[in-house]
Design a protein around this motif. Structure first.
Motif, mmCIF file in Angstrom:
data_model
loop_
_atom_site.group_PDB
_atom_site.id
_atom_site.type_symbol
_atom_site.label_atom_id
_atom_site.label_comp_id
_atom_site.label_asym_id
_atom_site.label_seq_id
_atom_site.Cartn_x
_atom_site.Cartn_y
_atom_site.Cartn_z
ATOM 1 N N ARG A 217 -27.259 -33.064 10.662
ATOM 2 C CA ARG A 217 -26.750 -31.879 9.980
ATOM 3 C C ARG A 217 -25.246 -31.733 10.196
ATOM 4 O O ARG A 217 -24.524 -31.245 9.324
ATOM 5 N N ILE A 218 -24.761 -32.152 11.356
ATOM 6 C CA ILE A 218 -23.315 -32.056 11.619
ATOM 7 C C ILE A 218 -22.556 -32.976 10.666
ATOM 8 O O ILE A 218 -21.544 -32.586 10.071
ATOM 9 N N LEU A 219 -23.056 -34.198 10.516
ATOM 10 C CA LEU A 219 -22.420 -35.119 9.579
ATOM 11 C C LEU A 219 -22.496 -34.583 8.151
ATOM 12 O O LEU A 219 -21.551 -34.741 7.360
ATOM 13 N N PHE A 220 -23.612 -33.930 7.831
ATOM 14 C CA PHE A 220 -23.757 -33.380 6.483
ATOM 15 C C PHE A 220 -22.746 -32.272 6.225
ATOM 16 O O PHE A 220 -22.168 -32.182 5.135
ATOM 17 N N VAL A 221 -22.508 -31.427 7.228
ATOM 18 C CA VAL A 221 -21.496 -30.379 7.078
ATOM 19 C C VAL A 221 -20.125 -31.014 6.836
ATOM 20 O O VAL A 221 -19.334 -30.548 5.997
ATOM 21 N N GLY A 222 -19.835 -32.083 7.569
ATOM 22 C CA GLY A 222 -18.573 -32.794 7.348
ATOM 23 C C GLY A 222 -18.490 -33.346 5.935
ATOM 24 O O GLY A 222 -17.425 -33.299 5.294
ATOM 25 N N TRP A 223 -19.616 -33.869 5.442
ATOM 26 C CA TRP A 223 -19.633 -34.384 4.065
ATOM 27 C C TRP A 223 -19.394 -33.268 3.057
ATOM 28 O O TRP A 223 -18.648 -33.451 2.079
#
Length: 346
Positions: free
Chosen positions: A265-271
């Protein structure tokens, strides 16, 4: 009504009977009751002073009065009776199968053909042996010079003998059937030309509302299908990449978004932050409405691409011609026809 005869080698690809028209006009239709009479009138007007011709309309099981209106004309009317077989590629494939002409002219049912382009296209193919196909511009010409292209689309005139050599239109493709055919012709060593003249006017200028229509008709699956079909053909894959470079970038972007959503989810927020920044930059570059339309279109196309890529690849020869019914048998027409002669529907 009767079933269309199975294909056979010979002059007529469906019956093997002798041929006489120079040009076979193939018109694929799907729910074109508002446009089909204008289209057919334009075809007869454009060809009346030229070489002999026949007109073959292939309907994709329309739910409106397209077929009834088309039967008023002295043309061949065929109908694909199973909805899961009604693709743009199928209409063109069936038309090719039954055509008698030395040249094949494909005109969509929502287009109005222009006579000047037909004459120039005919003369070009007749005088230049390596040219297998010719198109023009829809609505307005954007060049004053003719150009060699990797694929033709819209209104297209082909050398029938050349189409007989290659795989021709794939009846199972939901879209891109004309583009992949062009790539195959170029790979076989033939030339394709775009003339600097308007070939037809189009009843449906592109707008955001067209996305719904294209989705409902399955057109969005076409690119994924042709990529899957071309995995063993590096040259064609390269041409597809070059033609769709912008979409490929969006494809990678959205695919990364899905991957990050699954993984972290952290990577998704960055995306999301990155994608938002790119959208804002796009909005500043060409305006928010244009950027929104492009991102929505490419987002839907990404999903359509994935769906199309997962579809089973089938050989064109597997298309069941017994699912095509003959609604009306047409005739060959020659020079001197003053207007499109309508006949009473039987």
């Amino acid at each position: 009504m009767s079933e269309m005869s199975p294909s056979a080698d010979g002059q007529n690809r469906a019956t093997g009977e002798a041929t006489d028209p120079t040009i076979s006009v193939v018109i694929p239709t799907l729910n074109e009751e508002e446009n089909i009479e204008t289209c057919l009138d334009s075809v007869f007007d454009a060809l009346q002073d030229g070489p002999s011709f026949e007109v073959i309309l292939v309907d994709s099981n329309s739910e409106d009065s397209t077929v009834e209106r088309a039967r008023q004309y002295p043309i061949t009317v065929l109908q694909i009776t199973e909805d899961d077989l009604t693709t743009p590629g199928a209409g063109r494939y069936v038309g090719w199968k039954v055509a008698n002409g030395d040249l094949l002219l494909f005109v969509d049912g929502d287009m109005q053909l222009t006579g000047d382009w037909v004459r120039d296209a005919h003369d070009t193919i007749e005088s230049e042996p390596n040219v297998s196909g010719v198109d023009g511009y829809l609505d307005r010409a954007t060049s004053a010079e003719r150009e060699s292209v990797n694929a033709i689309n819209g209104v297209m005139l082909y050398d029938a003998a050349v189409l007989d050599e290659v795989e021709t239109f794939d009846p199972f493709l939901q879209g891109y059937e004309d583009i992949i055919l062009g790539f195959q012709l170029r790979a076989a060593g033939y030339d394709l030309l775009r003339l600097p003249i308007v070939s037809a006017t189009h009843a449906r200028p592109y707008e955001i509302s067209q996305l719904k229509r294209r989705w409902n008709n399955g057109y969005m699956y076409g690119l994924g299908q042709v990529v899957r079909k071309s995995l063993t053909s590096p040259k064609i894959l390269k041409l597809l990449l070059i033609r769709n470079l912008m979409f490929v970038l969006f494809l990678l972007l959205f695919s990364v978004g899905v991957a990050t959503f699954v993984v972290s989810r952290i990577l998704f927020v960055g995306w999301v932050l990155m994608a938002t920044s790119l959208f804002l930059a796009d909005s500043l570059w060409e305006g928010p409405s244009f950027a929104a339309e492009r991102w929505i279109r490419n987002g839907i196309s990404w999903y359509g691409f994935c769906r199309g890529f997962l579809m089973t690849v089938r050989a064109p020869s597997e298309f069941p011609l017994d699912a095509v019914e003959t609604i009306a048998d047409g005739t060959t027409h020659g020079p001197g026809i003053e207007s499109a002669p309508k006949v009473s529907a039987s």
